[in-house]
Design a protein around this motif. Structure first.
Motif, PDB file in Angstrom:
ATOM      1  N   HIS A  63       0.834  -1.199   0.000  1.00  0.00           N
ATOM      2  CA  HIS A  63       0.000   0.000   0.000  1.00  0.00           C
ATOM      3  C   HIS A  63       0.876   1.259   0.000  1.00  0.00           C
ATOM      4  N   LEU A  64       1.955   1.237   0.772  1.00  0.00           N
ATOM      5  CA  LEU A  64       2.853   2.386   0.801  1.00  0.00           C
ATOM      6  C   LEU A  64       3.466   2.627  -0.571  1.00  0.00           C
ATOM      7  N   GLY A  65       3.861   1.548  -1.253  1.00  0.00           N
ATOM      8  CA  GLY A  65       4.469   1.688  -2.575  1.00  0.00           C
ATOM      9  C   GLY A  65       3.514   2.285  -3.591  1.00  0.00           C
ATOM     10  N   VAL A  66       2.256   1.840  -3.586  1.00  0.00           N
ATOM     11  CA  VAL A  66       1.260   2.397  -4.512  1.00  0.00           C
ATOM     12  C   VAL A  66       0.974   3.855  -4.146  1.00  0.00           C
ATOM     13  N   ALA A  67       0.923   4.129  -2.824  1.00  0.00           N
ATOM     14  CA  ALA A  67       0.675   5.505  -2.387  1.00  0.00           C
ATOM     15  C   ALA A  67       1.779   6.450  -2.854  1.00  0.00           C
ATOM     16  N   ARG A  68       3.024   5.964  -2.941  1.00  0.00           N
ATOM     17  CA  ARG A  68       4.118   6.816  -3.442  1.00  0.00           C
ATOM     18  C   ARG A  68       3.845   7.273  -4.877  1.00  0.00           C
ATOM     19  N   ASP A  69       3.342   6.351  -5.708  1.00  0.00           N
ATOM     20  CA  ASP A  69       3.012   6.746  -7.078  1.00  0.00           C
ATOM     21  C   ASP A  69       1.856   7.739  -7.097  1.00  0.00           C
ATOM     22  N   LEU A  70       0.846   7.494  -6.246  1.00  0.00           N
ATOM     23  CA  LEU A  70      -0.294   8.412  -6.196  1.00  0.00           C
ATOM     24  C   LEU A  70       0.142   9.803  -5.744  1.00  0.00           C
ATOM     25  N   ALA A 100       2.858  11.300  -6.522  1.00  0.00           N
ATOM     26  CA  ALA A 100       3.376  11.983  -7.712  1.00  0.00           C
ATOM     27  C   ALA A 100       2.259  12.307  -8.698  1.00  0.00           C
ATOM     28  N   LEU A 101       1.290  11.401  -8.824  1.00  0.00           N
ATOM     29  CA  LEU A 101       0.206  11.605  -9.785  1.00  0.00           C
ATOM     30  C   LEU A 101      -0.762  12.693  -9.334  1.00  0.00           C
ATOM     31  N   LEU A 102      -1.031  12.745  -8.013  1.00  0.00           N
ATOM     32  CA  LEU A 102      -1.989  13.711  -7.470  1.00  0.00           C
ATOM     33  C   LEU A 102      -1.322  14.952  -6.887  1.00  0.00           C
ATOM     34  N   LYS A 103       0.014  14.917  -6.811  1.00  0.00           N
ATOM     35  CA  LYS A 103       0.777  16.005  -6.192  1.00  0.00           C
ATOM     36  C   LYS A 103       0.291  16.255  -4.763  1.00  0.00           C
ATOM     37  N   GLY A 104       0.104  15.167  -4.028  1.00  0.00           N
ATOM     38  CA  GLY A 104      -0.391  15.258  -2.659  1.00  0.00           C
ATOM     39  C   GLY A 104       0.716  15.068  -1.645  1.00  0.00           C
ATOM     40  N   ASN A 105       0.311  15.002  -0.379  1.00  0.00           N
ATOM     41  CA  ASN A 105       1.262  14.816   0.722  1.00  0.00           C
ATOM     42  C   ASN A 105       1.150  13.389   1.246  1.00  0.00           C
ATOM     43  N   GLU A 136      10.015  18.508 -10.460  1.00  0.00           N
ATOM     44  CA  GLU A 136       8.855  18.299  -9.587  1.00  0.00           C
ATOM     45  C   GLU A 136       8.415  16.831  -9.597  1.00  0.00           C
ATOM     46  N   ILE A 137       8.378  16.239 -10.791  1.00  0.00           N
ATOM     47  CA  ILE A 137       7.967  14.822 -10.896  1.00  0.00           C
ATOM     48  C   ILE A 137       8.926  13.939 -10.108  1.00  0.00           C
ATOM     49  N   LEU A 138      10.234  14.161 -10.302  1.00  0.00           N
ATOM     50  CA  LEU A 138      11.217  13.304  -9.636  1.00  0.00           C
ATOM     51  C   LEU A 138      11.187  13.494  -8.121  1.00  0.00           C
ATOM     52  N   GLU A 139      11.071  14.723  -7.656  1.00  0.00           N
ATOM     53  CA  GLU A 139      11.017  14.964  -6.208  1.00  0.00           C
ATOM     54  C   GLU A 139       9.768  14.312  -5.614  1.00  0.00           C
ATOM     55  N   ASN A 140       8.648  14.362  -6.328  1.00  0.00           N
ATOM     56  CA  ASN A 140       7.420  13.710  -5.843  1.00  0.00           C
ATOM     57  C   ASN A 140       7.546  12.193  -5.814  1.00  0.00           C
ATOM     58  N   LEU A 141       8.468  11.663  -6.621  1.00  0.00           N
ATOM     59  CA  LEU A 141       8.737  10.219  -6.610  1.00  0.00           C
ATOM     60  C   LEU A 141       9.855   9.860  -5.629  1.00  0.00           C
ATOM     61  N   GLU A 142      10.235  10.807  -4.790  1.00  0.00           N
ATOM     62  CA  GLU A 142      11.300  10.625  -3.802  1.00  0.00           C
ATOM     63  C   GLU A 142      12.654  10.360  -4.463  1.00  0.00           C
ATOM     64  N   ILE A 143      12.833  10.901  -5.675  1.00  0.00           N
ATOM     65  CA  ILE A 143      14.122  10.876  -6.369  1.00  0.00           C
ATOM     66  C   ILE A 143      14.678  12.294  -6.304  1.00  0.00           C
ATOM     67  N   ASN A 144      15.731  12.480  -5.561  1.00  0.00           N
ATOM     68  CA  ASN A 144      16.276  13.821  -5.333  1.00  0.00           C
ATOM     69  C   ASN A 144      17.076  14.297  -6.546  1.00  0.00           C
ATOM     70  N   ILE A 147      14.331   8.705 -17.113  1.00  0.00           N
ATOM     71  CA  ILE A 147      13.477   9.320 -18.136  1.00  0.00           C
ATOM     72  C   ILE A 147      12.125   8.604 -18.190  1.00  0.00           C
ATOM     73  N   GLU A 148      12.147   7.283 -18.027  1.00  0.00           N
ATOM     74  CA  GLU A 148      10.880   6.536 -17.995  1.00  0.00           C
ATOM     75  C   GLU A 148      10.020   6.973 -16.814  1.00  0.00           C
ATOM     76  N   GLU A 149      10.646   7.222 -15.651  1.00  0.00           N
ATOM     77  CA  GLU A 149       9.900   7.688 -14.485  1.00  0.00           C
ATOM     78  C   GLU A 149       9.224   9.025 -14.778  1.00  0.00           C
ATOM     79  N   VAL A 150       9.956   9.923 -15.431  1.00  0.00           N
ATOM     80  CA  VAL A 150       9.375  11.218 -15.786  1.00  0.00           C
ATOM     81  C   VAL A 150       8.182  11.023 -16.723  1.00  0.00           C
ATOM     82  N   LEU A 151       8.358  10.167 -17.727  1.00  0.00           N
ATOM     83  CA  LEU A 151       7.330   9.992 -18.745  1.00  0.00           C
ATOM     84  C   LEU A 151       6.059   9.365 -18.179  1.00  0.00           C
ATOM     85  N   ARG A 152       6.194   8.350 -17.327  1.00  0.00           N
ATOM     86  CA  ARG A 152       4.983   7.661 -16.861  1.00  0.00           C
ATOM     87  C   ARG A 152       4.149   8.552 -15.942  1.00  0.00           C
TER      88      ARG A 152
END
Length: 803
Positions: A179-186, A188-193, A435-443, A470-475
């Motif tokens: 659940h935590l792993g899926v929430a990490r993607d969400l 980035a997708l929702l730009k939430g906390n 922004e996308i990478l930081e939201n994915l916890e990629i510094n 680059i794939e992370e950014v694109l998806r």
């Protein structure tokens, strides 16, 4: 992999619908294969309300019954009740007419208006067990509440419901197996906390029971952590934890084991609890045991070790196959009072090897062999310890032992902006990329005009190269947001074997002709009147011919149906009434921005199955005759059995709609007389139209046949009583899921609907064929498989097993 939407919201609050979340996850690479609703009480107590007994008097015709009137909110209804404790003025739980109840014992039933000993009864005042809320049947439930009459019982009892999304997890996304792993993607997708797991309340109570840990092979076990908890009480888990596990398809076992399963599915970190009193001298050794050593696992099987498995041991012998399966001698039982809780990071290679060597696939091995987060073991350990103290009591009686000699470093990946634009095919602003990478916890580190260094945490085992970044950014940016240029070209195309569509069509033609069907070829031009009168074709999608030869050939066909019916009419008018035809042809559609073509396969069946003879009279063809042909065709193409849904829509009287995922393959059914008369056909016609282009895409090549197994097949029969509304397709799905690889085939050899079973029910007599291609099945394994099937039928489709 199943994910609870309720639990996702604990990590990242959102207002979007489940359907929207499923769409976002699929677009980002976590393909959602299905969405279902879990309810702690089947049916969610719909139609069950809070009521108040207005009057209560003796039934005139029965000593043990009472005649009552009950206010169910805006309406007072008469109800005959047999409970000894019913009385005027009580607040009670009432199942109104039409409510479906699932009691603890017996099959589900629907409340109907009835006459009981001459008195009208419009509902039922319920006891605990009748609602599935408890075991008591001493009398009706009497409530102490000020809620108004008519309030839904689900609101009063605060029933647990959640949507469950099932994700088809690809092997590279080990980080999303929780659940935590899926929430990490969400996030980035929702730009939430993202709400991180809270372990701030963790503290060691004392150090009275330390455990000595030795890791002999740090390469196979880079990190091993653990602690002891004493004076616990093993028992059933609380309702919230049981509901969490049941929603994910897991059976609760006891509070300690359930908490380890909770952490595994919640944080993605497998844990294992050992009965500490069964660990000799309180010593834990992580090592390999000599080849030929015997070890009895939790499933009571004695296994011979190969010497390649990593084992968790004490100073007497093995306790557990590391990361795969526990041992029988050290597991948590009802009598356990102290535990050693293990949380580790193992090398994926050694876990994969141990799992394969013994044919053991578990939730833990699934995650370990793909790669878990090396920074998670201690956090997961603290979270589990807090839950165990809260639910099972006890005290933490050791410091956390954490053997982590060489911490796994973050990945550092150099990225150039020019390469991002080149590989994606579109310029994405630097700020958006960051922004996308930081939201994915990629510094993003050391940014410059040309590029930057991406710092990737080690739980992202699939992100180690620039192309991965680059794939992370694109998806997350969205594949759908990248439009293809009209001049788009690639310098290199990887070679891959193309499907020979002509061969597929030839083989299917061969199959159909072998079953007695004749191939026809009809004109793509047809009458405009068909789309005007048929009701299911859209006149605005007709492709009209500018220079028509005649009005009867004025448009391109949208379906192969009517040109096929014209062939039937031609033959029937010449006294050929028993006909089997098929056709491969193109259907044409007009769209706002142009035209679309689709290749279809149509099959027509009418008349008698066989010519009349002295052996047997002529018998009309029926729906199963055509549906069997479609099944064999799909089997020939090696296409998995589709989802089916009954439809009653033009051009059919009735039909089955066939789907793979969300896409329709086609329909099979009996044509409506209104449709057949348009082509001057006056006898019943069965018709199937399949999207041949789509079938070719889904075909896995022609089916390959294998040598017959030398190990015998076993047949077992069951008789199920189920609701009439439950179709065989639902039964088949449950059987395939519960039967696993051993179940080779399921068949129906009898269907009964009559006065010997309850109204609204039917009985299926089913045959199950079990076989293991590697060994002869034992009675124990067969019985386990059949018991698993029976429990699944009872739980998932409310079946009554006739024994």
């Amino acid at each position: 992999m199943k994910i609870s939407v309720n639990r996702l919201k604990d990590y990242i609050p959102f207002e979007e619908s489940t359907e929207k979340i499923a769409e976002l996850l699929t677009q980002s690479g976590l393909e959602v294969e299905g969405v279902e609703r879990f309810e702690s009480i089947p049916g969610g107590l719909r139609g069950v309300v809070i009521g108040e007994v207005i009057t209560c008097e003796q039934h005139p015709n029965a000593d043990r019954l009472k005649k009552t009137t009950v206010d169910v909110g805006g309406e007072v209804v008469p109800i005959v009740c047999g409970a000894p404790n019913v009385a005027q003025g009580q607040k009670v739980v009432v199942a109104t007419v039409g409510a479906a109840l699932s009691p603890n014992e017996g099959e589900a039933f629907t409340i109907k208006k009835a006459k009981i000993r001459g008195e009208v009864s419009q509902g039922m005042i319920c006891a605990e067990d009748e609602l599935g809320l408890g075991q008591s049947h001493d009398g009706i439930m009497v409530l102490d509440t000020d809620l108004p009459n008519g309030t839904a019982a689900s609101e009063y009892f605060d029933l647990y419901t959640t949507d469950i999304v099932e994700i088809g997890l690809t092997p590279n996304r080990a980080d999303a197996a929780s659940h935590l792993g899926v929430a990490r993607d969400l996030k980035a997708l929702l730009k939430g906390n993202l709400q991180q797991p809270d372990v701030s309340g963790f503290q060691v109570d004392n150090t009275s029971r330390p455990v000595q840990i030795t890791v002999e092979d740090a390469a196979d076990c880079p990190r091993y952590a653990g602690l002891t908890i004493s004076n616990i009480k093993v028992g059933p888990s609380p309702e919230w934890l049981q509901n969490y596990l049941k929603a994910l398809g897991l059976e609760p076992i006891n509070n300690v084991v359930d908490i380890t399963n909770f952490i595994l599915h919640d944080l993605g970190q497998p844990l294992h609890a050992f009965d500490l009193d069964k660990v000799n001298n309180d010593k834990i050794l992580v090592k390999k045991l000599p080849k030929g050593t015997t070890f009895v696992t939790l499933d009571e099987k004695e296994r011979k070790l190969t010497g390649e498995e990593l084992m968790i041991c004490d100073d007497e012998g093995g306790l557990c196959i590391a990361g795969v399966f526990g041992g029988q001698g050290s597991g948590v039982s009802d009598g356990t009072t102290s535990i050693f809780l293990e949380s580790a990071y193992f090398s994926p290679d050694v876990i994969r090897r141990g799992s394969l060597l013994h044919g053991l696939k578990t939730d833990a091995s699934f995650r370990f062999e793909r790669g878990t987060d090396p920074n998670m073991p201690v956090l997961a350990l603290k979270k589990a310890a807090l839950l165990i103290k809260d639910i099972a009591g006890g005290e933490i009686t050791s410091e956390i032992a954490d053997l982590y000699p060489e911490p796994v470093a973050d990945f550092e990946v150099k990225v150039k902006y020019a390469h991002i634009d080149r590989l994606i095919g579109k310029h994405i602003p630097k700020e958006t990329v960051h922004e996308i990478l930081e939201n994915l916890e990629i510094n993003v580190s050391e940014p410059s005009e040309e590029g930057f260094t991406a710092i990737v945490k080690p739980y992202r085992v699939d992100v180690t190269r620039e192309a991965d970044i680059i794939e992370e950014v694109l998806r997350i940016y969205g594949f759908e947001n990248v439009t293809l240029s009209e001049t788009y070209q690639a310098g290199f195309l990887a070679e891959h074997p193309a499907k020979d569509t002509n061969k597929l069509q030839y083989r299917v033609s061969e199959l159909l002709t072998g079953m007695g069907y004749f191939e026809i070829m009809t004109n793509s031009l047809t009458k405009p009147s068909y789309s005007e009168k048929a009701g299911f074709l859209k006149a605005e999608e007709n492709v009209e011919i500018f220079n028509k030869l005649s009005e009867d050939l004025g448009v391109m066909r949208q379906s192969l149906l009517f040109t096929g019916l014209e062939v039937l009419a031609h033959n029937i008018n010449r006294r050929q009434t028993d006909l089997k035809f098929f056709e491969f042809g193109t259907a044409y559609f007009k769209e706002a921005d142009g035209y679309r073509e689709e290749k279809h396969l149509s099959i027509l069946l009418t008349g008698s199955k066989a010519a009349e003879s002295w052996l047997e009279p002529a018998k009309k063809v029926a729906f199963p005759d055509l549906y069997t042909v479609v099944e064999r065709l799909l089997d020939k193409l090696n296409v998995r059995m589709p989802e089916v849904e009954i439809v009653h829509e033009s051009p059919f009287d009735y039909a089955l709609q066939l789907k793979l995922g969300q896409k329709e393959i086609g329909k099979v059914g009996l044509l409506s007389p209104k449709i057949t008369k348009l082509a001057d056909v006056k006898q019943e016609v069965l018709f199937a139209e399949l999207r041949w282009d789509f079938l070719q895409q889904k075909a896995k090549g022609l089916k390959q046949y294998k040598e017959i197994s030398k190990f015998p097949e076993v047949r077992r029969d069951l008789s199920l009583v189920i609701d009439k509304a439950v179709y065989f397709d639902a039964v088949r799905k449950v059987a395939e899921k519960a039967g696993g690889k051993l179940l080779k085939h399921i068949g129906v050899f009898d269907v009964y609907q009559g006065d010997k079973i309850e109204a609204g029910k039917k009985a299926y007599a089913l045959s199950f064929y079990l076989q293991d291609n590697t060994k002869t099945l034992t009675d124990k394994i067969i019985d386990q498989s059949m018991n698993r099937l029976m429990k699944s039928f009872e739980k998932e489709i409310g079946a009554l097993i006739r024994k």
